[in-house]
Scaffold this motif. Structure first.
Motif, PDB file in Angstrom:
ATOM      1  N   GLN A   1     -10.135  33.212  26.937  1.00  0.00           N
ATOM      2  CA  GLN A   1      -9.924  34.604  26.581  1.00  0.00           C
ATOM      3  C   GLN A   1      -8.850  34.723  25.515  1.00  0.00           C
ATOM      4  OE1 GLN A   1     -11.793  37.260  27.776  1.00  0.00           O
ATOM      5  NE2 GLN A   1     -13.003  35.539  28.562  1.00  0.00           N
ATOM      6  N   GLY A   2      -9.193  35.362  24.422  1.00  0.00           N
ATOM      7  CA  GLY A   2      -8.217  35.635  23.383  1.00  0.00           C
ATOM      8  C   GLY A   2      -8.002  34.459  22.448  1.00  0.00           C
ATOM      9  N   PRO A   3      -7.470  34.744  21.258  1.00  0.00           N
ATOM     10  CA  PRO A   3      -7.200  33.678  20.285  1.00  0.00           C
ATOM     11  C   PRO A   3      -5.969  32.880  20.687  1.00  0.00           C
ATOM     12  CG  PRO A   3      -6.379  35.770  19.477  1.00  0.00           C
ATOM     13  CD  PRO A   3      -7.094  36.073  20.756  1.00  0.00           C
TER      14      PRO A   3
ATOM     15  N   PHE B   1       0.045  26.283  19.669  1.00  0.00           N
ATOM     16  CA  PHE B   1      -0.671  25.024  19.791  1.00  0.00           C
ATOM     17  C   PHE B   1       0.258  23.947  20.343  1.00  0.00           C
ATOM     18  CE2 PHE B   1      -2.453  27.578  16.453  1.00  0.00           C
ATOM     19  CZ  PHE B   1      -3.804  27.548  16.719  1.00  0.00           C
ATOM     20  N   GLU B   2      -0.333  22.993  21.047  1.00  0.00           N
ATOM     21  CA  GLU B   2       0.460  21.877  21.542  1.00  0.00           C
ATOM     22  C   GLU B   2       1.086  21.141  20.353  1.00  0.00           C
ATOM     23  OE1 GLU B   2       1.072  21.334  24.582  1.00  0.00           O
ATOM     24  OE2 GLU B   2      -0.398  22.664  25.551  1.00  0.00           O
ATOM     25  N   PRO B   3       2.304  20.637  20.522  1.00  0.00           N
ATOM     26  CA  PRO B   3       2.995  20.025  19.376  1.00  0.00           C
ATOM     27  C   PRO B   3       2.406  18.699  18.908  1.00  0.00           C
ATOM     28  CG  PRO B   3       4.289  19.791  21.379  1.00  0.00           C
ATOM     29  CD  PRO B   3       3.156  20.703  21.716  1.00  0.00           C
ATOM     30  N   GLU B   4       1.706  17.990  19.789  1.00  0.00           N
ATOM     31  CA  GLU B   4       1.132  16.699  19.426  1.00  0.00           C
ATOM     32  C   GLU B   4      -0.383  16.809  19.240  1.00  0.00           C
ATOM     33  OE1 GLU B   4       2.875  14.050  18.738  1.00  0.00           O
ATOM     34  OE2 GLU B   4       4.777  15.054  19.248  1.00  0.00           O
ATOM     35  N   ALA B   5      -0.896  16.178  18.198  1.00  0.00           N
ATOM     36  CA  ALA B   5      -2.335  16.179  17.946  1.00  0.00           C
ATOM     37  C   ALA B   5      -3.064  15.406  19.040  1.00  0.00           C
ATOM     38  CB  ALA B   5      -2.628  15.568  16.583  1.00  0.00           C
ATOM     39  N   ILE B   6      -4.223  15.903  19.449  1.00  0.00           N
ATOM     40  CA  ILE B   6      -5.020  15.217  20.469  1.00  0.00           C
ATOM     41  C   ILE B   6      -6.085  14.336  19.836  1.00  0.00           C
ATOM     42  CG2 ILE B   6      -4.632  16.986  22.204  1.00  0.00           C
ATOM     43  CD1 ILE B   6      -7.425  18.076  21.572  1.00  0.00           C
TER      44      ILE B   6
ATOM     45  N   LEU C   1       2.614  25.280  14.557  1.00  0.00           N
ATOM     46  CA  LEU C   1       1.890  24.978  13.325  1.00  0.00           C
ATOM     47  C   LEU C   1       1.013  26.164  12.933  1.00  0.00           C
ATOM     48  CD1 LEU C   1      -1.393  24.139  14.074  1.00  0.00           C
ATOM     49  CD2 LEU C   1      -0.092  22.389  15.296  1.00  0.00           C
ATOM     50  N   ALA C   2       0.630  26.187  11.654  1.00  0.00           N
ATOM     51  CA  ALA C   2      -0.304  27.187  11.143  1.00  0.00           C
ATOM     52  C   ALA C   2      -1.590  26.462  10.765  1.00  0.00           C
ATOM     53  CB  ALA C   2       0.282  27.910   9.943  1.00  0.00           C
ATOM     54  N   PRO C   3      -2.656  26.586  11.556  1.00  0.00           N
ATOM     55  CA  PRO C   3      -3.853  25.767  11.345  1.00  0.00           C
ATOM     56  C   PRO C   3      -4.631  26.149  10.101  1.00  0.00           C
ATOM     57  CG  PRO C   3      -4.253  27.411  13.033  1.00  0.00           C
ATOM     58  CD  PRO C   3      -2.800  27.498  12.709  1.00  0.00           C
ATOM     59  N   SER C   4      -5.318  25.150   9.533  1.00  0.00           N
ATOM     60  CA  SER C   4      -6.215  25.376   8.401  1.00  0.00           C
ATOM     61  C   SER C   4      -7.519  26.021   8.865  1.00  0.00           C
ATOM     62  CB  SER C   4      -6.532  24.052   7.704  1.00  0.00           C
ATOM     63  OG  SER C   4      -5.366  23.370   7.334  1.00  0.00           O
ATOM     64  N   MET C   5      -7.969  25.672  10.071  1.00  0.00           N
ATOM     65  CA  MET C   5      -9.127  26.280  10.717  1.00  0.00           C
ATOM     66  C   MET C   5      -8.797  26.424  12.191  1.00  0.00           C
ATOM     67  SD  MET C   5     -12.345  24.261   8.939  1.00  0.00           S
ATOM     68  CE  MET C   5     -13.555  25.524   9.348  1.00  0.00           C
ATOM     69  N   VAL C   6      -9.408  27.411  12.838  1.00  0.00           N
ATOM     70  CA  VAL C   6      -9.045  27.673  14.228  1.00  0.00           C
ATOM     71  C   VAL C   6     -10.237  28.263  14.960  1.00  0.00           C
ATOM     72  CG1 VAL C   6      -8.164  29.986  13.684  1.00  0.00           C
ATOM     73  CG2 VAL C   6      -7.308  28.798  15.699  1.00  0.00           C
ATOM     74  N   ASN C   7     -10.349  27.935  16.262  1.00  0.00           N
ATOM     75  CA  ASN C   7     -11.266  28.638  17.147  1.00  0.00           C
ATOM     76  C   ASN C   7     -10.519  28.920  18.443  1.00  0.00           C
ATOM     77  OD1 ASN C   7     -11.332  26.220  18.642  1.00  0.00           O
ATOM     78  ND2 ASN C   7     -13.362  25.624  17.882  1.00  0.00           N
ATOM     79  N   ASP C   8     -11.224  29.250  19.501  1.00  0.00           N
ATOM     80  CA  ASP C   8     -10.546  29.626  20.740  1.00  0.00           C
ATOM     81  C   ASP C   8      -9.842  28.464  21.417  1.00  0.00           C
ATOM     82  OD1 ASP C   8     -11.214  32.290  20.602  1.00  0.00           O
ATOM     83  OD2 ASP C   8     -13.049  32.077  21.768  1.00  0.00           O
TER      84      ASP C   8
ATOM     85  N   TYR D   1      -5.301  20.014  17.168  1.00  0.00           N
ATOM     86  CA  TYR D   1      -4.287  20.399  18.159  1.00  0.00           C
ATOM     87  C   TYR D   1      -4.908  21.343  19.176  1.00  0.00           C
ATOM     88  CZ  TYR D   1      -1.010  18.570  14.687  1.00  0.00           C
ATOM     89  OH  TYR D   1      -0.347  17.771  13.806  1.00  0.00           O
ATOM     90  N   ARG D   2      -4.555  21.125  20.442  1.00  0.00           N
ATOM     91  CA  ARG D   2      -5.091  21.975  21.495  1.00  0.00           C
ATOM     92  C   ARG D   2      -4.371  23.322  21.507  1.00  0.00           C
ATOM     93  NH1 ARG D   2      -8.217  20.192  25.347  1.00  0.00           N
ATOM     94  NH2 ARG D   2      -7.431  18.055  25.197  1.00  0.00           N
ATOM     95  N   ALA D   3      -5.134  24.377  21.757  1.00  0.00           N
ATOM     96  CA  ALA D   3      -4.589  25.737  21.732  1.00  0.00           C
ATOM     97  C   ALA D   3      -3.796  26.058  22.986  1.00  0.00           C
ATOM     98  CB  ALA D   3      -5.716  26.739  21.579  1.00  0.00           C
ATOM     99  N   ARG D   4      -2.817  26.905  22.812  1.00  0.00           N
ATOM    100  CA  ARG D   4      -2.110  27.546  23.920  1.00  0.00           C
ATOM    101  C   ARG D   4      -2.465  29.033  23.898  1.00  0.00           C
ATOM    102  NH1 ARG D   4       4.067  25.225  23.131  1.00  0.00           N
ATOM    103  NH2 ARG D   4       3.777  23.182  24.140  1.00  0.00           N
ATOM    104  N   HIS D   5      -2.805  29.586  25.050  1.00  0.00           N
ATOM    105  CA  HIS D   5      -3.220  30.972  25.115  1.00  0.00           C
ATOM    106  C   HIS D   5      -2.166  31.886  25.717  1.00  0.00           C
ATOM    107  CE1 HIS D   5      -7.308  30.313  23.689  1.00  0.00           C
ATOM    108  NE2 HIS D   5      -7.245  29.154  24.333  1.00  0.00           N
ATOM    109  N   ARG D   6      -1.039  31.324  26.111  1.00  0.00           N
ATOM    110  CA  ARG D   6       0.082  32.134  26.578  1.00  0.00           C
ATOM    111  C   ARG D   6       1.340  31.699  25.845  1.00  0.00           C
ATOM    112  NH1 ARG D   6      -2.815  31.169  31.340  1.00  0.00           N
ATOM    113  NH2 ARG D   6      -3.495  33.044  32.415  1.00  0.00           N
ATOM    114  N   PRO D   7       2.258  32.623  25.641  1.00  0.00           N
ATOM    115  CA  PRO D   7       3.493  32.238  24.954  1.00  0.00           C
ATOM    116  C   PRO D   7       4.201  31.083  25.638  1.00  0.00           C
ATOM    117  CG  PRO D   7       3.331  34.619  25.166  1.00  0.00           C
ATOM    118  CD  PRO D   7       2.234  34.053  26.013  1.00  0.00           C
ATOM    119  N   ALA D   8       4.775  30.177  24.840  1.00  0.00           N
ATOM    120  CA  ALA D   8       5.470  29.029  25.406  1.00  0.00           C
ATOM    121  C   ALA D   8       6.742  29.467  26.112  1.00  0.00           C
ATOM    122  CB  ALA D   8       5.809  28.045  24.302  1.00  0.00           C
TER     123      ALA D   8
END
Length: 405
Positions: free
Chosen positions: A46-48, A52-57, A375-382, A398-405
């Motif tokens: 739910q929601g954008p 994002f997690e700080p480490e690339a997956i 980070l500011a992604p070049s492309m993004v989805n949910d 990078y994996r998305a976070r859907h709630r504020p850290a």
């Protein structure tokens, strides 16, 4: 460099064959743009992403020249990559086909080669549950035969890579064939344009050739109309059902600059001329942008955010409502002491940008939301944010976070 194991996987594969609120519903399915739910599975978050997690997956790189290069240095990932829900898709310029990468780890899921394929350009496109590519293809002549060439459009199941259909849209004698690219795709049609100024419209479900036009360089595809430019510079709208010309107008001076900022609008400009947002159905001007608008990011709902320059050459960012063509907000705002951010992407009401660090803005109001994201992604989805390094030609996921850290 590409690992030998990855080459083997791709070679074997080739040889083997959040919901928008009611008032924010997009005018057309988001799959016609660079992001789609194709190849997803599972429930949609739910929601954008708020962060994002700080480490690339996972990551995937250019592999020594497997992807088409962006048209200009500094071009974005959307120039050569189509982003699905869990997979990303690029052309393969060596084997000439389409490769699907798993976003969780960057590994190849499937790779399909087009027999006798010669060249590809820009990115494949997602249309519902299919991914579609356009390929220049030729066979060498023998004896006194001059050989044969074609532009081939091919559709594959986005999740499995299963071939759905192929269609030659341009055929001829000899092996010289212009490189083609896919202008756009909806759940019903796909528009292919070649560098010689010709275009073809194909039915997504069946691969049936709907129409071709030798003097129509396609620039935008909507549900009922395809927009293109003729050799004499005239802008034209053609019916997607039968190719009938619906309107024409002269809107550019010198070399035409055209793009698709999102469903319901077409961007048109030219040398020494202000950029216009044109209604693709009628050909009438919906909005005079005043400032240049060379790079627009559609958020998948009802907003497009365009970066450009004003009359003095200073950077600007303008957000436009796609349904009304109304300007929602514009930066810089000297009265509020607000500067212009570098917009990297937009998704479902959020704008991702760089301004004194990675940040997000509200796509409808322009208000700063988060100034502490990783980070500011070049492309993004949910689910994911992708960052493209155009120097090293590598994409990190990078994996998305859907709630504020």
């Amino acid at each position: 460099m590409r690992a030998a194991a990855s080459i083997a996987v791709c070679s074997l594969a080739a040889c083997g064959g959040g919901q928008a609120p009611a008032e924010g519903k997009a005018p057309r399915e988001a799959s016609s743009g660079s992001t789609s739910i194709a190849g997803s599975g599972g429930t949609r978050p739910q929601g954008p992403p708020q962060d994002f997690e700080p480490e690339a997956i996972g990551s995937f790189d250019w592999y020594g020249g497997q992807w088409p290069l962006p048209p200009t240095f500094g071009g974005g990932a959307g120039d050569f990559l189509a982003l699905g829900d869990r997979l990303a898709y690029t052309y393969d310029t060596k084997d000439v086909g389409i490769t699907a990468y798993r976003l969780d780890d960057g590994e190849i899921t499937w790779c399909k080669k087009v027999p006798d394929g010669d060249s590809v350009a820009l990115a494949p496109r997602l249309a519902g549950t299919a991914v579609i590519g356009a390929f220049a293809r030729s066979t060498e002549g023998r004896g006194t035969s001059a050989g044969h060439h074609a532009i081939t459009v091919a559709a594959y199941d986005a999740a499995t890579g299963k071939a759905l259909w192929t269609r030659d849209v341009v055929e001829g004698d000899g092996t010289a064939v212009p490189t083609a690219h896919i202008v756009g795709a909806t759940d019903r049609r796909v528009l292919v344009s070649a560098e010689d100024g010709s275009s073809a419209l194909v039915d997504v479900r069946t691969g049936r050739l709907v129409w071709t036009d030798r003097d129509f360089e396609g620039v935008d595809l909507e549900d009922t109309v395809a927009v293109g430019r003729r050799d004499d510079g005239v802008f034209v709208g053609k019916s997607t059902s039968d190719g009938r010309q619906l309107w024409k107008r002269q809107v550019v001076i010198g070399e035409g600059l055209t793009a698709d900022p999102g469903p319901g609008l077409t961007l048109a400009g030219g040398i020494g001329q202000e950029d216009l947002l044109v209604d693709p159905v009628t050909g009438k001007t919906s909005l005079d942008m005043k400032d240049g608008a060379s790079d627009c990011h559609y958020d998948g709902w009802t907003t497009t955010v365009c970066s450009g320059t004003d009359g003095s050459g200073s950077a600007t960012v303008t957000a436009v409502d796609l349904r009304s063509a109304r300007v929602l907000w514009r930066l810089p705002d000297e009265a509020a002491n607000r500067i212009v951010p570098q917009v990297t992407s937009a998704w479902h009401g959020l704008v991702y940008a760089e301004a004194n660090g990675p940040m997000t803005l509200d796509a409808r109001t322009g208000k700063d939301l988060r100034t502490d994201i990783s980070l500011a992604p070049s492309m993004v989805n949910d689910r994911y944010g992708l960052v493209y390094d155009d120097l090293d030609r590598i994409i990190k996921v990078y994996r998305a976070r859907h709630r504020p850290a």
